[in-house]
Design a protein around this motif. Structure first.
Motif, PDB file in Angstrom:
ATOM      1  N   VAL A  98       0.859  -1.172   0.000  1.00 48.92           N
ATOM      2  CA  VAL A  98       0.000   0.000   0.000  1.00 48.92           C
ATOM      3  C   VAL A  98       0.902   1.229   0.000  1.00 48.92           C
ATOM      4  CG1 VAL A  98      -1.913   1.091   1.195  1.00 48.92           C
ATOM      5  CG2 VAL A  98      -1.464  -1.313   1.530  1.00 48.92           C
ATOM      6  N   PRO A  99       0.580   2.225  -0.803  1.00 54.18           N
ATOM      7  CA  PRO A  99       1.387   3.443  -0.774  1.00 54.18           C
ATOM      8  C   PRO A  99       1.405   4.049   0.634  1.00 54.18           C
ATOM      9  CG  PRO A  99      -0.248   3.532  -2.548  1.00 54.18           C
ATOM     10  CD  PRO A  99      -0.534   2.315  -1.755  1.00 54.18           C
ATOM     11  N   ARG A 100       2.464   4.749   0.962  1.00 57.23           N
ATOM     12  CA  ARG A 100       2.536   5.530   2.207  1.00 57.23           C
ATOM     13  C   ARG A 100       2.861   4.730   3.462  1.00 57.23           C
ATOM     14  NH1 ARG A 100      -1.018   9.882   4.370  1.00 57.23           N
ATOM     15  NH2 ARG A 100      -2.433   8.181   4.718  1.00 57.23           N
ATOM     16  N   VAL A 101       2.914   3.406   3.403  1.00 57.93           N
ATOM     17  CA  VAL A 101       3.202   2.657   4.620  1.00 57.93           C
ATOM     18  C   VAL A 101       4.719   2.502   4.774  1.00 57.93           C
ATOM     19  CG1 VAL A 101       2.862   0.480   5.833  1.00 57.93           C
ATOM     20  CG2 VAL A 101       1.025   1.423   4.437  1.00 57.93           C
TER      21      VAL A 101
END
Lengths: 227, 256
Positions: A98-101
């Motif tokens: 997932v983006p941003r993790v």
């Protein structure tokens, strides 16, 4: 631990003249705890397909695939999800996150999913990232922007964070330098030593020789009609 | 384990046209199910039938209520169903304006849901609203602003806060990321994933975006012309689709 019996697979391409591609038939083998078997065969013989069927990612056309008491070929989605959480790990060639993790959370996630205490999980994740030479400055960042080799190592760290009783490794040593390759091979040996049943695809003959107990040429499962 | 929601042969037609037909599935606690299909495939009709916004022509929707176990929500009285939709269910609309009250403050939007289930203590309500605005990453100093002064992404996050503040067990989402630009979408997806996992929510997400379901959903149902043509584990359906229509959907996705 893993019992594959009489598995067949074909792909039907409905939108391309309903072409049917027969990929595999009569695939049968077993992997015991603590054993590592290497799938071999030329590109296109179905090594990854076989591995994906064991993971439940591809649907087996017939036969049974028992992993820790669950028949992946017939199980309901939630049984497969539980199996993937508790029993069966898979290190693919590509990292999908997932983006941003943050990297640290990506690696710790499989441990948190089985209810490991957060501090313990993060400690283990830190240890693995350090062993795989991911610079500490990157741990708080999302791996989506990392180089290919770094992503591969994050993927491996994530795959080895939780001690799965059964593991599938799709080219875990590809695109790694010598030092990191050594680390990955010792992670595999450690997993075997604690009793994990492992199925791997290794293009690198020397890596295969060092961790695999036996080799299985997937070509013997090729459909006879096509030959 | 008892399914949280057991759906049996739901059908809805609009005159001679089929909205959805013969849809059945079980949803277990903690499971997230995606429903995908083209526009007009009946996925929103299905969602609205399940959530009690539309009356289906036939079928059963059994919800595992806290007090009495599984009950058919279609046979419940209107007040009972309304209570359920305030306490145990949440519905996130595609357009935040359909799920928010645009003329009251952000804090008021969240607090209103709490008051609807009986909260009366002002400080308690305000503190809880503040906590939830924080969770959906809205700065506390925007609490007294009206949603009309928010960007689309903020409105959507506010709608989520308003829906989840009462601790529902089942969330219906209709294209929750539709109409948002990609960076805002990524942020919202990450937020939703975290909330679903931390709160152990079950959710049904209707979308036409296959990337969204890959990230959020455990299972997938593919609809075409009001019927379910394929269902299964999300990555299996997307990576090894069996039905012609699913193959078409998957192969039509553009990769960046």
């Amino acid at each position: 631990m893993i019992h594959v019996r009489n598995v067949a697979k074909s792909f039907t391409l409905h939108n391309q003249d309903s072409t049917v591609i027969e990929v595999m038939q009569g695939a049968s083998f077993a992997v015991a705890p603590g054993e590592c078997i290497a799938l071999t065969g030329n590109s296109g013989t179905g090594k990854s397909t076989l591995m994906r069927m064991i993971y439940g990612n591809y649907l087996a056309a017939s036969g049974s695939i028992m992993v820790g008491g669950v028949d992946v070929a017939k199980a309901a989605p939630r049984e497969i999800l539980q199996l993937r959480r508790d029993t069966l790990g898979y290190v693919s060639q590509f990292l999908r996150v997932v983006p941003r993790v943050a990297t640290l959370d990506v690696v710790a996630e499989p441990l948190l999913a089985v209810g490991t205490d957060k501090d313990v999980a993060l400690d283990k994740a830190r240890g693995l990232l350090a062993r795989l030479n991911i610079p500490q400055t990157l741990w708080g960042l999302s791996p989506t922007t990392f180089s290919g080799g770094e992503q591969q190592r994050v993927n491996i760290a994530r795959g080895f964070a939780y001690d799965y009783p059964a593991m599938l490794l799709d080219e875990p040593t590809a695109s790694l330098d010598a030092t990191n390759r050594e680390t990955v091979l010792s992670l595999i040996k450690e997993a075997k030593a604690r009793g994990a049943a492992i199925i791997g695809i290794f293009h690198d003959q020397s890596a295969r020789d060092r961790v695999a107990d036996r080799e299985l040429d997937v070509f013997i499962f090729a459909p006879k009609a096509a030959a | 384990m008892t399914p949280l929601l057991a759906v049996k042969s739901i059908a809805k037609s609009y005159g001679g046209r089929i909205g959805c037909s013969d849809v059945s599935f079980d949803l277990y606690p903690g499971e997230v199910m995606g429903v995908v299909g083209e526009s007009g495939s009946g996925k929103s009709t299905l969602l609205n039938c399940l959530a009690g916004h539309l009356a289906p022509d036939g079928g059963e929707v059994l919800f595992d209520t806290r007090a009495d176990g599984p009950r058919d929500t279609l046979q419940m009285s209107e007040p009972e169903r309304r209570m359920l939709s305030r306490t145990d269910w949440a519905f996130v609309h595609q357009n935040p304006r359909d799920g928010l009250r645009m003329n009251i403050s952000a804090g008021g939007n969240v607090g209103e849901r709490l008051m609807a289930v009986g909260a009366r203590h002002y400080d308690g309500i305000r503190n809880k609203a503040e906590d939830w605005l924080g969770r959906v990453e809205i700065e506390v100093d925007r609490m007294d602003d009206r949603p009309s002064a928010f960007s689309g992404g903020m409105q959507q996050r506010l709608q989520i806060a308003r829906n989840l503040v009462t601790g529902p067990r089942l969330v219906f989402m209709d294209e929750p990321t539709g109409g948002l630009d990609v960076s805002v979408q990524a942020r919202l997806l990450d937020l939703l994933r975290g909330l679903v996992r931390d709160l152990g929510l079950s959710a049904i997400i209707v979308t036409h975006d296959l990337a969204v379901v890959r990230l959020l959903a455990d299972r997938l149902m593919v609809m075409k012309s009001g019927r379910v043509v394929e269902s299964g584990l999300t990555d299996q359906v997307l990576d090894d689709p069996q039905h012609a229509h699913t193959q078409l959907l998957v192969s039509s996705v553009l990769h960046v």
